[in-house]
Write a protein that holds these residues in place. Structure first.
Motif, mmCIF file in Angstrom:
data_model
loop_
_atom_site.group_PDB
_atom_site.id
_atom_site.type_symbol
_atom_site.label_atom_id
_atom_site.label_comp_id
_atom_site.label_asym_id
_atom_site.label_seq_id
_atom_site.Cartn_x
_atom_site.Cartn_y
_atom_site.Cartn_z
ATOM 1 N N GLY A 28 10.253 -2.519 7.018
ATOM 2 C CA GLY A 28 10.395 -1.245 6.423
ATOM 3 C C GLY A 28 11.032 -0.128 7.363
ATOM 4 N N LEU A 52 3.105 3.983 2.740
ATOM 5 C CA LEU A 52 1.970 3.218 2.352
ATOM 6 C C LEU A 52 0.787 3.729 1.820
ATOM 7 C CD1 LEU A 52 2.332 0.968 5.640
ATOM 8 C CD2 LEU A 52 2.640 0.106 3.001
ATOM 9 N N VAL A 55 1.431 4.940 -1.807
ATOM 10 C CA VAL A 55 1.187 4.026 -2.747
ATOM 11 C C VAL A 55 -0.263 3.656 -2.911
ATOM 12 C CG1 VAL A 55 1.528 1.500 -3.043
ATOM 13 C CG2 VAL A 55 3.559 3.205 -2.256
ATOM 14 N N TRP A 76 9.040 4.820 0.716
ATOM 15 C CA TRP A 76 8.854 3.791 -0.566
ATOM 16 C C TRP A 76 9.820 2.984 -0.953
ATOM 17 C CZ3 TRP A 76 7.306 6.447 -6.055
ATOM 18 C CH2 TRP A 76 6.752 5.520 -6.629
ATOM 19 N N LEU A 79 10.224 0.074 1.325
ATOM 20 C CA LEU A 79 9.208 -0.950 0.989
ATOM 21 C C LEU A 79 9.463 -1.505 -0.270
ATOM 22 C CD1 LEU A 79 5.881 1.267 1.400
ATOM 23 C CD2 LEU A 79 6.647 -0.717 2.897
ATOM 24 N N LEU A 80 10.160 -1.061 -1.110
ATOM 25 C CA LEU A 80 10.468 -1.690 -2.650
ATOM 26 C C LEU A 80 11.484 -2.596 -2.298
ATOM 27 C CD1 LEU A 80 10.660 1.554 -4.688
ATOM 28 C CD2 LEU A 80 9.186 -0.592 -5.286
ATOM 29 N N SER A 83 10.688 -6.774 -1.664
ATOM 30 C CA SER A 83 9.926 -6.993 -2.736
ATOM 31 C C SER A 83 8.972 -7.888 -2.591
ATOM 32 C CB SER A 83 10.821 -7.249 -4.020
ATOM 33 O OG SER A 83 11.470 -8.728 -3.378
ATOM 34 N N TYR A 86 6.133 -5.778 -0.859
ATOM 35 C CA TYR A 86 5.745 -4.699 -1.640
ATOM 36 C C TYR A 86 4.751 -5.361 -2.958
ATOM 37 C CZ TYR A 86 5.434 -0.768 -4.959
ATOM 38 O OH TYR A 86 5.003 0.526 -5.371
ATOM 39 N N CYS A 90 0.746 -4.225 -3.513
ATOM 40 C CA CYS A 90 0.354 -3.770 -4.799
ATOM 41 C C CYS A 90 -0.823 -4.791 -5.040
ATOM 42 C CB CYS A 90 1.358 -3.767 -5.624
ATOM 43 S SG CYS A 90 2.459 -2.271 -5.308
ATOM 44 N N TYR A 96 -0.208 -2.625 -9.295
ATOM 45 C CA TYR A 96 1.256 -2.320 -9.144
ATOM 46 C C TYR A 96 1.706 -0.911 -9.467
ATOM 47 C CZ TYR A 96 6.096 -3.450 -8.562
ATOM 48 O OH TYR A 96 7.335 -3.481 -8.074
#
Length: 167
Positions: A28, A52, A55, A76, A79-80, A83, A86, A90, A96
């Motif tokens: 990340g 982090l 989220v 963010w 991180l997305l 996947s 992420y 979540c 999520y």
């Protein structure tokens, strides 16, 4: 005579970067640096750490309409892009947290949203890096993130970008 001292325990601050494995965290950080040429590693690490914590706060408070600053949004996004990481994050948070971007527009900025979000990050047990939470009109850290999260939510999204869907 007995003297007793009242002791109030200070809540332990959680380390947000421990929410994912070190190798995932490093990925990340590298993505933030790749998207922002010349950014120092220390700043990229702070940005991913704050993302982090953001989220995690969103997962704990899904109805509070939380929003990242543009700087935190950069983390963010990183991180997305990872996947699998992420999705695992979540899953570990039992919720999520969706990302629904809007094009930046300072006229839609809700200053209360950043204050509310920082409060929820603290409530979730994380320390807030205040220098990463400036409003878009006062940002001193330039990032590539090209979206903002503000009222009203996109049609069919629910509360906003931090609203959660089915687990």
């Amino acid at each position: 005579m007995t003297v007793t001292q009242e002791h109030t325990a200070t809540p332990k601050v959680k380390a947000a970067r421990d929410l994912i494995r070190p190798r995932a965290f490093a990925g990340g950080v590298a993505t933030v640096q790749d998207n922002n040429p010349g950014m120092e590693r220390d700043l990229a690490e702070r940005i991913v750490t704050e993302a982090l914590a953001f989220v995690a706060a969103c997962a704990q408070h899904p109805d509070d309409r939380l929003r990242p600053s543009r700087v935190v949004d950069e983390g963010w996004h990183a991180l997305l892009l990872h996947s699998v990481v992420y999705a695992g994050l979540c899953r570990s948070l039992s919720r999520y947290v969706h990302h629904v971007p809007e094009r930046p527009d300072v006229t839609r900025h809700d200053p209360g949203a950043l204050v509310r979000t920082m409060g929820r990050i603290t409530d979730a047990g994380y320390e807030v890096d205040l220098r990463l939470w400036l409003p878009p009109t006062d940002e001193t850290i330039s990032v590539a993130a090209g979206c903002e999260h503000s009222e009203p939510p996109p049609a069919g999204c629910g509360a906003d970008c931090s609203n959660t869907g089915p687990n």
